[in-house]
Design a protein around this motif. Structure first.
Motif, PDB file in Angstrom:
ATOM      1  N   ALA A   1      41.111  32.201  27.520  1.00  0.00           N
ATOM      2  CA  ALA A   1      41.035  32.866  28.825  1.00  0.00           C
ATOM      3  C   ALA A   1      40.849  31.874  29.963  1.00  0.00           C
ATOM      4  O   ALA A   1      41.130  32.202  31.126  1.00  0.00           O
ATOM      5  CB  ALA A   1      39.902  33.878  28.828  1.00  0.00           C
ATOM      6  N   LEU A   2      40.398  30.658  29.670  1.00  0.00           N
ATOM      7  CA  LEU A   2      40.187  29.637  30.695  1.00  0.00           C
ATOM      8  C   LEU A   2      41.323  28.621  30.764  1.00  0.00           C
ATOM      9  O   LEU A   2      41.322  27.762  31.643  1.00  0.00           O
ATOM     10  CB  LEU A   2      38.872  28.906  30.430  1.00  0.00           C
ATOM     11  CG  LEU A   2      37.614  29.777  30.479  1.00  0.00           C
ATOM     12  CD1 LEU A   2      36.397  28.982  30.024  1.00  0.00           C
ATOM     13  CD2 LEU A   2      37.398  30.312  31.885  1.00  0.00           C
TER      14      LEU A   2
ATOM     15  N   ASN B   1      49.724  31.171  35.197  1.00  0.00           N
ATOM     16  CA  ASN B   1      48.474  31.683  35.756  1.00  0.00           C
ATOM     17  C   ASN B   1      47.314  30.829  35.248  1.00  0.00           C
ATOM     18  O   ASN B   1      47.236  30.525  34.060  1.00  0.00           O
ATOM     19  CB  ASN B   1      48.253  33.143  35.343  1.00  0.00           C
ATOM     20  CG  ASN B   1      49.250  34.077  36.006  1.00  0.00           C
ATOM     21  OD1 ASN B   1      49.296  34.187  37.218  1.00  0.00           O
ATOM     22  ND2 ASN B   1      50.076  34.729  35.191  1.00  0.00           N
TER      23      ASN B   1
ATOM     24  N   ALA C   1      43.032  30.530  35.617  1.00  0.00           N
ATOM     25  CA  ALA C   1      41.772  31.014  36.163  1.00  0.00           C
ATOM     26  C   ALA C   1      41.040  29.861  36.844  1.00  0.00           C
ATOM     27  O   ALA C   1      40.836  28.795  36.235  1.00  0.00           O
ATOM     28  CB  ALA C   1      40.905  31.604  35.054  1.00  0.00           C
TER      29      ALA C   1
ATOM     30  N   ASP D   1      36.099  32.419  36.939  1.00  0.00           N
ATOM     31  CA  ASP D   1      35.921  33.681  36.218  1.00  0.00           C
ATOM     32  C   ASP D   1      34.640  33.546  35.410  1.00  0.00           C
ATOM     33  O   ASP D   1      34.642  33.031  34.288  1.00  0.00           O
ATOM     34  CB  ASP D   1      37.119  33.963  35.313  1.00  0.00           C
ATOM     35  CG  ASP D   1      37.071  35.376  34.720  1.00  0.00           C
ATOM     36  OD1 ASP D   1      35.976  35.963  34.675  1.00  0.00           O
ATOM     37  OD2 ASP D   1      38.131  35.881  34.299  1.00  0.00           O
ATOM     38  N   TRP D   2      33.532  33.966  36.012  1.00  0.00           N
ATOM     39  CA  TRP D   2      32.235  33.769  35.384  1.00  0.00           C
ATOM     40  C   TRP D   2      32.129  34.506  34.054  1.00  0.00           C
ATOM     41  O   TRP D   2      31.493  34.022  33.113  1.00  0.00           O
ATOM     42  CB  TRP D   2      31.127  34.207  36.329  1.00  0.00           C
ATOM     43  CG  TRP D   2      29.746  33.832  35.868  1.00  0.00           C
ATOM     44  CD1 TRP D   2      28.729  34.642  35.502  1.00  0.00           C
ATOM     45  CD2 TRP D   2      29.246  32.494  35.724  1.00  0.00           C
ATOM     46  NE1 TRP D   2      27.620  33.922  35.138  1.00  0.00           N
ATOM     47  CE2 TRP D   2      27.911  32.591  35.268  1.00  0.00           C
ATOM     48  CE3 TRP D   2      29.790  31.224  35.942  1.00  0.00           C
ATOM     49  CZ2 TRP D   2      27.124  31.476  35.022  1.00  0.00           C
ATOM     50  CZ3 TRP D   2      29.003  30.110  35.694  1.00  0.00           C
ATOM     51  CH2 TRP D   2      27.689  30.247  35.240  1.00  0.00           C
ATOM     52  N   ALA D   3      32.756  35.654  33.940  1.00  0.00           N
ATOM     53  CA  ALA D   3      32.721  36.403  32.686  1.00  0.00           C
ATOM     54  C   ALA D   3      33.392  35.623  31.565  1.00  0.00           C
ATOM     55  O   ALA D   3      32.911  35.599  30.425  1.00  0.00           O
ATOM     56  CB  ALA D   3      33.387  37.760  32.863  1.00  0.00           C
ATOM     57  N   ALA D   4      34.510  34.960  31.876  1.00  0.00           N
ATOM     58  CA  ALA D   4      35.207  34.178  30.858  1.00  0.00           C
ATOM     59  C   ALA D   4      34.364  32.990  30.412  1.00  0.00           C
ATOM     60  O   ALA D   4      34.321  32.649  29.218  1.00  0.00           O
ATOM     61  CB  ALA D   4      36.552  33.697  31.392  1.00  0.00           C
TER      62      ALA D   4
ATOM     63  N   SER E   1      28.406  39.655  35.288  1.00  0.00           N
ATOM     64  CA  SER E   1      29.504  38.978  35.983  1.00  0.00           C
ATOM     65  C   SER E   1      30.538  39.960  36.504  1.00  0.00           C
ATOM     66  O   SER E   1      31.412  39.577  37.300  1.00  0.00           O
ATOM     67  CB  SER E   1      30.182  37.985  35.038  1.00  0.00           C
ATOM     68  OG  SER E   1      30.762  38.655  33.929  1.00  0.00           O
TER      69      SER E   1
ATOM     70  N   THR F   1      36.515  37.074  41.235  1.00  0.00           N
ATOM     71  CA  THR F   1      37.301  36.160  40.409  1.00  0.00           C
ATOM     72  C   THR F   1      38.384  35.534  41.267  1.00  0.00           C
ATOM     73  O   THR F   1      38.919  36.168  42.193  1.00  0.00           O
ATOM     74  CB  THR F   1      37.940  36.889  39.217  1.00  0.00           C
ATOM     75  OG1 THR F   1      38.807  37.931  39.696  1.00  0.00           O
ATOM     76  CG2 THR F   1      36.877  37.486  38.305  1.00  0.00           C
TER      77      THR F   1
ATOM     78  N   GLY G   1      41.971  33.260  40.994  1.00  0.00           N
ATOM     79  CA  GLY G   1      43.021  32.774  40.110  1.00  0.00           C
ATOM     80  C   GLY G   1      44.163  32.171  40.888  1.00  0.00           C
ATOM     81  O   GLY G   1      44.412  32.515  42.058  1.00  0.00           O
TER      82      GLY G   1
ATOM     83  N   ASN H   1      39.888  38.332  43.819  1.00  0.00           N
ATOM     84  CA  ASN H   1      39.581  39.735  43.558  1.00  0.00           C
ATOM     85  C   ASN H   1      38.079  39.938  43.705  1.00  0.00           C
ATOM     86  O   ASN H   1      37.283  39.254  43.057  1.00  0.00           O
ATOM     87  CB  ASN H   1      40.015  40.140  42.144  1.00  0.00           C
ATOM     88  CG  ASN H   1      41.525  40.111  41.968  1.00  0.00           C
ATOM     89  OD1 ASN H   1      42.248  40.541  42.855  1.00  0.00           O
ATOM     90  ND2 ASN H   1      41.980  39.580  40.853  1.00  0.00           N
TER      91      ASN H   1
END
Length: 433
Positions: free
Chosen positions: A49-50, A93, A95, A98-101, A264, A269, A271, A300
């Motif tokens: 995801a990162l 794309n 990231a 993205d703190w959740a990732a 998070s 986020t 990107g 976002n």
């Protein structure tokens, strides 16, 4: 910290042979290995995801136009043409924030650690289950042999009682008592045969192969006491190394990371997107080729999600507290089990010695009863009681030896340090076949 070491006396290798079959064929252990292999994929998935996400698309179309067309103040003109369109799009794309990732990546590290700990625990449990099943077969074999010997001894007493009754040296009650004891030994033999069959089936379930006969345990072997001798040292070692405790700690840490992931959801986020397009049209009024490149930064910002984010945070917090409570309960359980295992080793050694002496004393008591019967100071019932006591003491003694060895393994398992080397030490105590 030093652990119990049982000096080897021979290299029987039968227990290790059975364990090798268990490693290869035990379905539960195979399932644990596959579960670990599946669980460790959480880290590369979280890392993905990162990392850049690249995608491409290609479109191709053909069309035919037939009819008329007219422009202002011009007469209509017929059209009949074929056209072809081709388009290529490549998108990257990435990231940026993205703190959740990031939190899921940290959480995945604990998930991998939990998977490895769970597999290690399955290995220890397989060691214990193999030893327990192996000694269960030996114990059932000993019980059957003892019951058969007791049946034969009682049968001889029954025959003697009948002869003494025929010549008027004893009452009919002696015959009836001997007959009742004999009937009980017949039932006990049947129970022992069933127990042995069940023990063999349990061992076959682990190894995947039927075992007709296995190497028995030596009559004499060392009975060392736990070193260090303070149970507190073993409890502390268990708190640090017990695999169930470690698994509970990893689960608690995963739940704590889950709270960060849930929180998070309130954060924005960011990107970046890089896109390349190549479009070609042929045969139409707008024939030609175009290429374009674009770079986009997209931010976002969550504003309102109907309360779902807050609910997710509350749920994650509750799960975290649940895992912490489970960790506390597991630590208490391990402490109790470690103390029990320690006492099992200490008292187990004493029980072996006590039951061995009980066998000697019971054999002496039986000899005295038989002598007393001959001189008329004891009855046939006294002899039957002495026989029953002797064979019961023999069964207890033989069983206590297996209980002691299993207690040694359980104490090591409580500290998370049980390995196949420990099983190999016990294997050397078997009679080489």
């Amino acid at each position: 910290m030093a652990l119990l070491v049982l000096p080897g006396l021979a290299h029987a290798n039968d227990l290790m042979r059975v364990y090798a079959l268990a490693v290869q064929n035990d379905a539960s252990f195979r399932a644990a290995r596959h579960a670990r292999d599946a669980a460790i994929e959480a880290r590369p998935q979280a890392r993905a995801a990162l990392l850049p996400q690249i995608g491409g698309s290609y479109g191709y179309s053909e069309s035919r136009e037939k009819g008329t067309e007219a422009f202002q103040n011009l007469p209509e003109t017929p059209i009949d043409r074929d056209s072809t369109n081709r388009g290529l799009t490549i998108t990257l794309n990435q990231a940026v924030f993205d703190w959740a990732a990031f939190q899921r990546l940290r959480q995945s590290g604990e998930q991998v650690a939990l998977a490895n700990t769970t597999l290690r625990n399955a290995e220890q449990q397989l060691l214990l289950r193999t030893a327990e099943a192996y000694f269960a077969v030996l114990s059932a074999t000993d019980a059957l042999r003892s019951s058969q010997a007791e049946q034969q001894a009682v049968e001889r007493q029954l025959e003697q009682a009948k002869k003494r009754f025929e010549v008027g040296l004893s009452a009919i009650t002696d015959v009836q008592e001997a007959q009742a004891r004999y009937d009980l030994t017949v039932a006990r033999v049947l129970e022992a045969e069933q127990a042995l069959a069940q023990a063999r089936e349990a061992l076959t379930e682990i190894t995947g192969e039927a075992t007709a006969g296995i190497a028995p345990l030596r009559e004499e072997f060392p009975l060392p006491t736990p070193q260090p001798t303070e149970v507190g040292h073993w409890v502390e070692a268990a708190k640090q190394g017990n695999l169930d405790v470690l698994a509970a700690r990893h689960a608690a840490e995963i739940a704590a990371r889950g709270v960060d992931v849930a929180r998070s959801g309130h954060l924005p986020t960011l990107g970046a997107q890089l896109q390349y397009q190549d479009f070609t049209a042929e045969g139409s009024r707008f024939s030609g080729q175009t290429e374009s490149e674009s770079v986009t930064l997209q931010l976002n910002v969550p504003i309102f999600a109907g309360g779902a984010t807050r609910s997710g945070v509350r749920q994650a917090i509750a799960t975290r507290e649940q895992r912490r409570s489970e960790l506390d309960a597991q630590e208490r359980l391990v402490e109790r089990n470690t103390r029990d295992a320690y006492q099992g080793v200490v008292t187990g050694a004493a029980r072996v010695k006590a039951f061995k002496q009980a066998v000697v004393s019971s054999r002496t008591a039986l000899q005295a009863s038989e002598t007393g019967l001959e001189v008329g100071t004891r009855t046939a019932v006294d002899v039957l009681n002495a026989q029953q006591q002797l064979y019961a003491a023999e069964r207890d003694y033989l069983r206590s030896r297996y209980d002691y060895l299993l207690a040694v393994l359980r104490l090591k398992a409580a500290t998370g340090r049980l390995t196949d080397a420990d099983l190999r030490e016990i294997d050397r105590l078997l009679i080489e076949r």
